[in-house]
Write an enzyme that holds these catalytic residues in place. Structure first.
Site, short mmCIF file in Angstrom:
data_model
loop_
_atom_site.label_atom_id
_atom_site.label_comp_id
_atom_site.label_asym_id
_atom_site.label_seq_id
_atom_site.Cartn_x
_atom_site.Cartn_y
_atom_site.Cartn_z
N ASP A 70 -82.04 -39.88 5.76
CA ASP A 70 -82.64 -39.82 4.42
C ASP A 70 -82.60 -41.20 3.77
OD1 ASP A 70 -83.60 -38.15 2.07
OD2 ASP A 70 -81.93 -39.26 1.20
N TYR A 99 -83.19 -47.65 -2.22
CA TYR A 99 -81.85 -47.90 -1.68
C TYR A 99 -81.68 -49.33 -1.14
CZ TYR A 99 -81.79 -42.77 -1.82
OH TYR A 99 -81.89 -41.46 -2.21
N1 LIG Z 1 -83.03 -37.88 -4.38
C1 LIG Z 1 -82.14 -38.46 -5.15
O1 LIG Z 1 -82.37 -38.71 -6.36
C2 LIG Z 1 -80.79 -38.77 -4.58
C3 LIG Z 1 -79.71 -39.05 -5.44
C4 LIG Z 1 -78.48 -39.33 -4.87
C5 LIG Z 1 -78.33 -39.31 -3.49
N2 LIG Z 1 -79.40 -39.06 -2.68
C6 LIG Z 1 -79.26 -39.05 -1.19
O2 LIG Z 1 -78.15 -38.28 -0.81
C7 LIG Z 1 -77.21 -39.07 -0.09
C8 LIG Z 1 -75.82 -38.61 -0.36
O3 LIG Z 1 -75.52 -38.52 -1.74
P1 LIG Z 1 -74.22 -39.20 -2.34
O4 LIG Z 1 -74.31 -40.62 -1.97
O5 LIG Z 1 -74.14 -38.85 -3.76
O6 LIG Z 1 -73.12 -38.52 -1.46
P2 LIG Z 1 -71.91 -37.65 -1.05
O7 LIG Z 1 -72.02 -37.49 0.42
O8 LIG Z 1 -71.71 -36.45 -1.92
O9 LIG Z 1 -70.72 -38.66 -1.43
C9 LIG Z 1 -70.45 -39.81 -0.68
C10 LIG Z 1 -69.18 -40.46 -1.20
O10 LIG Z 1 -68.07 -39.60 -0.94
C11 LIG Z 1 -67.09 -40.32 -0.23
N3 LIG Z 1 -66.41 -39.41 0.71
C12 LIG Z 1 -66.99 -38.57 1.61
N4 LIG Z 1 -66.04 -37.89 2.28
C13 LIG Z 1 -64.84 -38.32 1.82
C14 LIG Z 1 -63.51 -37.99 2.15
N5 LIG Z 1 -63.20 -37.08 3.07
N6 LIG Z 1 -62.53 -38.63 1.46
C15 LIG Z 1 -62.81 -39.56 0.52
N7 LIG Z 1 -64.07 -39.92 0.18
C16 LIG Z 1 -65.08 -39.30 0.83
C17 LIG Z 1 -67.84 -41.39 0.51
O11 LIG Z 1 -66.95 -42.45 0.79
P3 LIG Z 1 -66.93 -43.20 2.23
O12 LIG Z 1 -68.12 -44.10 2.24
O13 LIG Z 1 -65.63 -43.88 2.22
O14 LIG Z 1 -67.01 -42.11 3.28
C18 LIG Z 1 -68.90 -41.77 -0.51
O15 LIG Z 1 -68.38 -42.66 -1.46
C19 LIG Z 1 -77.52 -40.52 -0.55
O16 LIG Z 1 -77.07 -41.48 0.35
C20 LIG Z 1 -79.03 -40.44 -0.60
O17 LIG Z 1 -79.58 -40.52 0.71
C21 LIG Z 1 -80.60 -38.76 -3.22
#
Ligand SMILES: NC(=O)c1ccc[n+]([C@@H]2O[C@H](COP(=O)([O-])OP(=O)(O)OC[C@H]3O[C@@H](n4cnc5c(N)ncnc54)[C@H](OP(=O)(O)O)[C@@H]3O)[C@@H](O)[C@H]2O)c1
Length: 317
Positions: free
Chosen positions: A51, A56
């Site tokens: 994705d 980004y």
């Molecule tokens: N359409 C939109 O408007 C929109 C908005 C937001 C996001 N997105 C998409 O969705 C994706 C994911 O969303 P998100 O970035 O908000 O993600 P998420 O997967 O909910 O959160 C990721 C964060 O959680 C941390 N994390 C995950 N597992 C962990 C664990 N076991 N212990 C400690 N920390 C942990 C990660 O750190 P580490 O890096 O250390 O693992 C990272 O900082 C984005 O990359 C993007 O592609 C889309």
């Protein structure tokens, strides 16, 4: 034997399949070059869905990761599902954003092109994706609550798809509430196949999910662990279920979606975490409902910004 989340696909309303586990490629202010290795690691571990978005700033490295994985014989292009998105400052010129994404990715086509937000933002300065006025409010080309420019924005994406079906295999939306979908759906020729929204056990979205279901719109869930700091993984029930099924808390967070017909889009800059977040524990119906009730009792939206304020979502702040 625990089933693998990487092997589950969901059928979209146009008959095409979308892999249920996708790697998010927004990594904030971290060094974007590392995205090549994140993508390669994910593909090696079995992920088939990536994705991305123009916003980004990582698509060049997503492309490198994909290209090297293909060259190394790990995967073929047609086994991958690649998404990009058009940002609101490109609402009246989506082809510019799409062409840049495709060229950065170095691909001949994307599997899915999304309208990133149902918002028309003023392109004040092309280096500023979030144009903000002196009073702290965003510059819009159209009012967010009752304007109809967002429909024109979608229709621009629809036209791109209809003119280039081989380059843009499917189209969809992101951050659409029921209010916005109700306005959009009667006006389009091609229904969105996906609505990408924030979704996790702390954020109840049943009405929106049911509404999308009526039109065969698949939900792809962003922030499955609640984004930075992974607050969802600290919920006692998530930890109990991880212990019960002998999987990680991240895998429980993904299972919450995948077992209910949604795609989950986690992201991580931790290679080990990517490699080990692939199993699908068989949570029961009542466990899934218990997870849902956490958000009903105490709803929390983790990704909020000034843009989403008038789009028809609950609990924006
Ligand atoms: N359409 C939109 O408007 C929109 C908005 C937001 C996001 N997105 C998409 O969705 C994706 C994911 O969303 P998100 O970035 O908000 O993600 P998420 O997967 O909910 O959160 C990721 C964060 O959680 C941390 N994390 C995950 N597992 C962990 C664990 N076991 N212990 C400690 N920390 C942990 C990660 O750190 P580490 O890096 O250390 O693992 C990272 O900082 C984005 O990359 C993007 O592609 C889309």
């Amino acid at each position: 034997m625990v089933q693998l989340a990487t092997e589950v696909t969901l059928r979209m309303s146009n008959g095409k399949e979308i892999p249920a586990l996708g790697l998010g490629t927004y990594i904030g202010s971290s060094d974007p070059t590392q995205v090549k290795d994140l993508v390669k690691t994910a593909i090696k571990a079995g992920y088939r869905h990536i994705d991305g978005a123009w916003l980004y700033g990582t698509e060049k490295y997503v492309g490198e990761g994909i290209r090297e994985s293909i060259e190394e014989g790990i995967v073929t292009r047609d086994q991958l599902f690649v998404t990009t998105k058009i940002w609101p400052t490109y609402w009246d010129k989506p082809e510019k954003s799409f062409d840049k994404s495709l060229s950065d990715l170095g691909l001949e086509y994307v599997d899915l092109l999304l309208q990133h937000w149902p918002i028309c933002a003023k392109d004040v300065d092309s280096s500023t994706p979030l144009p903000i006025k002196e009073d702290g409010k965003p510059y819009y080309d159209d009012p967010t609550s009752d304007g109809t420019g967002f429909i024109e924005f979608y229709r621009g994406i629809e036209k791109l798809h209809l003119d280039n079906p081989q380059k843009i295999r499917s189209i969809g939306v992101s951050n659409y509430s029921i209010m916005k979908l109700e306005k959009l759906i009667p006006k389009v020729q091609v229904l969105p196949v996906v609505n990408q929204i924030e979704y996790h056990p702390q954020l109840p979205q049943k009405d929106l999910v049911e509404y999308c279901g009526k039109y065969g719109i698949i939900i792809t869930a962003y922030s499955p662990v609640g984004s930075n700091g992974a607050p969802v993984l600290k919920l006692p029930l998530i930890q109990q279920l991880a212990d019960k099924y002998e999987v990680t808390t991240n895998e429980v967070a993904n299972a919450y979606h995948i077992l209910q017909g949604r795609a989950s889009l986690p992201r991580s800059t931790n290679l080990e975490r990517i490699k080990t977040t692939i199993r699908l524990p068989s949570l029961t119906k009542s466990e899934l409902e218990d997870l849902y009730q956490i958000g009903v009792e105490n709803p929390k939206r983790h990704i909020t910004n000034i843009w989403g304020d008038e789009l028809g979502f609950d609990w924006w702040y």
